[in-house]
Design a protein around this motif. Sequence first.
Motif, PDB file in Angstrom:
ATOM      1  N   ILE A  47      17.557  30.861 -22.130  1.00 15.49           N
ATOM      2  CA  ILE A  47      17.590  30.371 -23.512  1.00 15.49           C
ATOM      3  C   ILE A  47      16.616  31.161 -24.381  1.00 15.49           C
ATOM      4  N   ASN A  48      15.427  31.431 -23.867  1.00 13.45           N
ATOM      5  CA  ASN A  48      14.441  32.211 -24.622  1.00 13.45           C
ATOM      6  C   ASN A  48      14.947  33.632 -24.874  1.00 13.45           C
ATOM      7  N   TYR A  49      15.635  34.192 -23.880  1.00 16.75           N
ATOM      8  CA  TYR A  49      16.166  35.543 -24.053  1.00 16.75           C
ATOM      9  C   TYR A  49      17.239  35.557 -25.148  1.00 16.75           C
ATOM     10  N   VAL A  50      18.139  34.575 -25.127  1.00 14.17           N
ATOM     11  CA  VAL A  50      19.212  34.517 -26.118  1.00 14.17           C
ATOM     12  C   VAL A  50      18.634  34.342 -27.515  1.00 14.17           C
ATOM     13  N   LYS A  51      17.612  33.491 -27.659  1.00 10.58           N
ATOM     14  CA  LYS A  51      16.999  33.276 -28.968  1.00 10.58           C
ATOM     15  C   LYS A  51      16.468  34.585 -29.542  1.00 10.58           C
ATOM     16  N   LYS A  52      15.819  35.377 -28.700  1.00 12.30           N
ATOM     17  CA  LYS A  52      15.285  36.662 -29.168  1.00 12.30           C
ATOM     18  C   LYS A  52      16.417  37.659 -29.447  1.00 12.30           C
ATOM     19  N   ALA A  53      17.435  37.674 -28.578  1.00 13.94           N
ATOM     20  CA  ALA A  53      18.535  38.625 -28.749  1.00 13.94           C
ATOM     21  C   ALA A  53      19.302  38.370 -30.036  1.00 13.94           C
ATOM     22  N   VAL A  54      19.479  37.098 -30.399  1.00 14.10           N
ATOM     23  CA  VAL A  54      20.175  36.760 -31.640  1.00 14.10           C
ATOM     24  C   VAL A  54      19.434  37.319 -32.853  1.00 14.10           C
ATOM     25  N   ARG A  55      18.116  37.375 -32.760  1.00 13.02           N
ATOM     26  CA  ARG A  55      17.300  37.933 -33.851  1.00 13.02           C
ATOM     27  C   ARG A  55      17.218  39.452 -33.786  1.00 13.02           C
ATOM     28  N   GLY A  56      17.884  40.069 -32.813  1.00 12.72           N
ATOM     29  CA  GLY A  56      17.859  41.518 -32.684  1.00 12.72           C
ATOM     30  C   GLY A  56      16.759  42.045 -31.794  1.00 12.72           C
ATOM     31  N   ASP A  57      16.012  41.153 -31.134  1.00 15.27           N
ATOM     32  CA  ASP A  57      14.922  41.553 -30.237  1.00 15.27           C
ATOM     33  C   ASP A  57      15.434  41.522 -28.797  1.00 15.27           C
ATOM     34  N   LEU A  58      15.726  42.698 -28.236  1.00 16.20           N
ATOM     35  CA  LEU A  58      16.215  42.788 -26.864  1.00 16.20           C
ATOM     36  C   LEU A  58      15.088  42.863 -25.841  1.00 16.20           C
ATOM     37  N   GLY A  59      13.855  42.765 -26.312  1.00 12.50           N
ATOM     38  CA  GLY A  59      12.719  42.736 -25.394  1.00 12.50           C
ATOM     39  C   GLY A  59      12.081  44.093 -25.203  1.00 12.50           C
ATOM     40  N   GLU A  60      11.194  44.132 -24.204  1.00 16.43           N
ATOM     41  CA  GLU A  60      10.397  45.324 -23.919  1.00 16.43           C
ATOM     42  C   GLU A  60      10.541  45.681 -22.451  1.00 16.43           C
ATOM     43  N   SER A  61      10.613  46.961 -22.164  1.00 18.43           N
ATOM     44  CA  SER A  61      10.741  47.417 -20.783  1.00 18.43           C
ATOM     45  C   SER A  61       9.502  47.037 -19.972  1.00 18.43           C
ATOM     46  N   TYR A  62       9.721  46.525 -18.769  1.00 16.44           N
ATOM     47  CA  TYR A  62       8.603  46.187 -17.888  1.00 16.44           C
ATOM     48  C   TYR A  62       7.835  47.428 -17.452  1.00 16.44           C
TER      49      TYR A  62
END
Length: 322
Positions: free
Chosen positions: A66-81
């Motif tokens: 759910i946290n991942y989807v919330k960020k992805a909807v805003r255009g934030d696909l995260g950061e590489s580990y």
Amino acid sequence: MTRYIIKRLLQIIPIVIGVSILVFTMLSFAPGDPARLALGVNATQEQLYQFKEERGLNDPYPVQYINYVKKAVRGDLGESYISKQQISDMVKLRLPNTLRLSLTGIALIVIVQIPLGIALAVKQNTVFDNTMRIVTLILASMPEFWLGLMLMLLFSVQLKWLPSTGFDSVRHMIMPVICASTYGWASGSRLTRASMLEVIRQDYIKTARAKGLDERVVIRKHALKNALMPTITSIGVSVGFCFGGSIVIEQLFSINGMGKMLVEALRQKDMPVIMGGVIIIAILIALTNLITDLAYAAVDPRIRSLYVKPKKIPHKEAMNNA
């Protein structure tokens, strides 16, 4: 037609959600600790815990998704580990190469498949037809990595005509594009041949010939248009093969694209990179499927009529016509 396009675009949303759930689940329960892979074997338990806590890896699986989807909807696909880069920046750097490879491969499939299929149908049971049917069957059966290795051995090692790695010029693109397109046009030309043979046996083709029309006109204006539906379908399927095959081709020819990025991320279980790459590719394939459906409507008026509203006739005009 506009309503149909909007409807199909909205259908991409559940497709992307389904793909994201499947991939996220597989990565979450796959063996291997992403924190250990990112920090190395010498990392302490405190460092591992801190790494997971900062990235929400200690949360339950549903909360993580759910946290991942919330960020992805805003255009934030995260950061590489591993590299600490933003996924969006990594995609911007590598996506153009993957698009160049895949779209050029698709263009070559269209350029070769349709004329070759027509030629095979027109010259049915000739030496050319029998020879090319065997050749296309062999080419369609070749794995991409094996074909790529053979091309590199011949043109790079033996003849020294083409560079074996990179994607910076036309000479660099020749072998990767051939690998990406060979299966598509080899298998698609056989389908185009079968479709053309079915059409040219119809009565209206015999009538067109009986009228004295030139054979090229009969094939181009009467037969080809009605034989294009299976061909468009095969080209649409080839799009998925081109994007999927880019993973192998980019790794083989050292092309800095999405496929190579995904392979490296899988080795290190870099979840944000894998998720971002898979979602982007899923969207691209869904969009090309939409284009395929629109091509159906462009070729066949019967399909186009299903999505175009009939013009309303004024009441008085309708009464006069009655």
